[in-house]
Design an enzyme around this catalytic site. Structure first.
Site, PDB file in Angstrom:
ATOM      1  N   GLU A  91      -3.810 -14.194 -32.799  1.00 14.40           N
ATOM      2  CA  GLU A  91      -3.470 -14.612 -34.169  1.00 14.40           C
ATOM      3  C   GLU A  91      -4.510 -15.581 -34.746  1.00 14.40           C
ATOM      4  OE1 GLU A  91      -0.543 -13.645 -36.219  1.00 14.40           O
ATOM      5  OE2 GLU A  91      -2.176 -14.412 -37.447  1.00 14.40           O
ATOM      6  N   LYS A 136     -13.982 -10.744 -38.927  1.00 17.00           N
ATOM      7  CA  LYS A 136     -12.562 -10.878 -39.297  1.00 17.00           C
ATOM      8  C   LYS A 136     -12.051  -9.623 -40.008  1.00 17.00           C
ATOM      9  CE  LYS A 136     -12.914 -15.918 -39.594  1.00 17.00           C
ATOM     10  NZ  LYS A 136     -13.234 -17.035 -40.492  1.00 17.00           N
TER      11      LYS A 136
HETATM   12  N1  HSE Z   1     -16.623 -20.781 -39.946  1.00 16.82           N
HETATM   13  C1  HSE Z   1     -15.379 -20.209 -40.383  1.00 16.82           C
HETATM   14  C2  HSE Z   1     -15.152 -20.487 -41.842  1.00 16.82           C
HETATM   15  C3  HSE Z   1     -14.201 -20.704 -39.615  1.00 16.82           C
HETATM   16  O1  HSE Z   1     -15.963 -21.163 -42.470  1.00 16.82           O
HETATM   17  O2  HSE Z   1     -14.167 -20.028 -42.367  1.00 16.82           O
HETATM   18  C4  HSE Z   1     -14.067 -20.113 -38.270  1.00 16.82           C
HETATM   19  O3  HSE Z   1     -13.743 -18.766 -38.349  1.00 16.82           O
END
Ligand code: HSE
Length: 433
Positions: A133, A209
């Protein structure tokens, strides 16, 4: 599982790992109530036992080990929580944990994005849970909603602001009229952007992601290499000025859509209408819009990074794994990724476009540009002549097009660059409405 408790083995004691360890101790009573027995931190695997770290100072030094074999062989570790990040050795560690019959919780987007299929297969083979998650959107519930709450839907599209660093930079550029470098420096001063910001500003983090979300939404393997990706470093303060004048906001969107048996997945800056929900998501916040056939539209909003939000998701997964262990449940995710769906090549996508170019300021120039676009079946929605430098007889043109195929637009851009009257194509941004 120990008779009276469920044991957690933590890999990594960095920002996220340290916070997870703290919550396991601070909220031990509440967590035990949720699980039905104590959830106890049994081992912490670190590269070097730096006991001077603030979090380590509060912990029993006997918990620490640098020995992988000792960590995985510990029969009191029922759940492995991985918080080291990166592809390797995390992939080896997660594979080993699953193959040892241990439930796994990870916050590692890179390893899940690159190895979801293999890790899911191992979790099924050894009948243990694989929970991630925290890998997407920090504290925002996203993985479980896709795996459970939205499961009856045919997902049509995902439109996501899933990188807080770039959203912070774009917000500063839009609101203060500053350039990319200044906005990046401010993000670094505040600790939002890392010293090497490439993963964020080049769209790599968002690519991992959206690959995970698209794999879940469309139940097919979408790997980072399948995602078309552009970052934000080419954006200029003029693009923000013109976007505002035209009623748009510039965001780095991660987009995944399914239609006619194929999937398009891409990460790049876009113009979105200023009155849309995503246009109002500012600063380091993340937001994910999901369109499904039954649910219509749902929106998720919150903090996508940081120790506290990320630990919220990691602990929730750990509790879920512990509940399964207490109930004698193994792997709950029985679905498999289908391999029959194809990823649409970027050349076949269709959007509207914004073009900004420097041209010679004299009669007949517009008709030459319109002809190049028209010959490629690209309709012009509006043309605005902006800054004119009369002494060198050049002008800046801002063109908005009707929907056109990416392939046609790329060919037209090549042809426009060949025209004597076009000095430079300054930028080219897709428009999502
Ligand atoms: N570096 C990412 C961001 C957070 O700036 O959203 C970690 O996934």
């Amino acid at each position: 599982m120990n008779e009276q408790s469920i044991g957690v083995g933590l890999m990594g004691l960095g920002i996220v790992g340290g916070q997870v360890a703290r919550v396991l101790v601070d909220k031990a009573g509440d967590l035990a109530q949720q699980v039905g027995c104590p959830l106890v931190l049994r081992k912490v695997q670190v590269l070097a036992p730096d006991l001077t770290r603030p979090q380590a100072k509060e912990m029993d030094s006997r918990l620490f080990t640098t020995d992988d074999d000792e960590f995985f062989a510990d029969p009191e570790v029922d759940i492995v929580v991985e918080a080291i990040g990166g592809e390797n050795p995390a992939f080896q560690y997660l594979s080993r944990a699953l193959s040892s019959g241990k439930h796994v919780v990870t916050s590692n987007k890179e390893v899940i994005a690159k190895h979801m299929g293999e890790l899911l297969a191992l979790a099924q083979q050894y009948d243990v849970g694989l929970h991630y998650e925290a890998a997407v959107g920090g504290g925002i519930p996203l993985i479980m909603p896709f795996q459970r709450d939205l499961v009856a839907n045919e997902i049509k599209g995902i439109y996501a602001i899933i990188n807080g660093t770039t959203n912070y930079i774009l917000t500063r550029m839009a609101k203060e009229g500053i350039g990319f470098s200044s906005a990046l420096s401010r993000a670094q001063e505040l600790g939002y952007a890392e010293a090497n910001p490439e993963n964020d500003i080049e769209g790599i983090d968002a690519t991992y992601k959206i690959a995970i979300l698209a794999s879940l939404a469309f139940r097919t393997p979408v790997r980072p290499d399948d995602v078309y990706s552009e970052g934000i470093s080419q954006l200029n303060s003029r693009d923000f000025q013109y976007a505002r004048e035209l009623g748009f906001v510039i965001k780095l969107l991660a987009i995944a859509k399914e239609g006619n048996g194929s999937i398009e997945v891409r990460v790049h800056p876009v113009f979105i209408p200023e009155d849309s929900f995503l246009a109002k998501v500012d600063g380091v916040y993340n937001a994910v819009q999901v369109d499904g056939d039954l649910v219509d539209r749902v929106l998720f909003f919150g903090k996508g990074a940081g120790a506290l939000p990320t630990s919220s998701a990691v602990i929730a997964d750990t509790v879920s794994a512990a509940q399964d262990i207490a109930l004698g449940v193994g792997n709950r995710t029985k679905w498999k990724l289908e391999t029959s769906k194809t990823i649409k090549p970027m050349s076949e996508i269709e959007t509207k476009y914004y073009l900004r170019m420097n041209v010679t300021d004299r009669p007949g120039v517009l008709s030459q540009i319109a002809k190049v676009l028209g010959d490629r079946n690209i309709g012009i929605l509006s043309v605005i002549q902006k800054e004119t430098e009369s002494n060198i007889q050049t002008a800046e043109l801002v063109i908005m097009t009707h929907p056109a195929r990416e392939e046609a637009m790329q060919l037209a851009l090549g042809e426009l660059r060949q025209l004597n009257v076009v000095m430079e194509i300054n930028n080219f941004i897709r428009v999502e409405v």
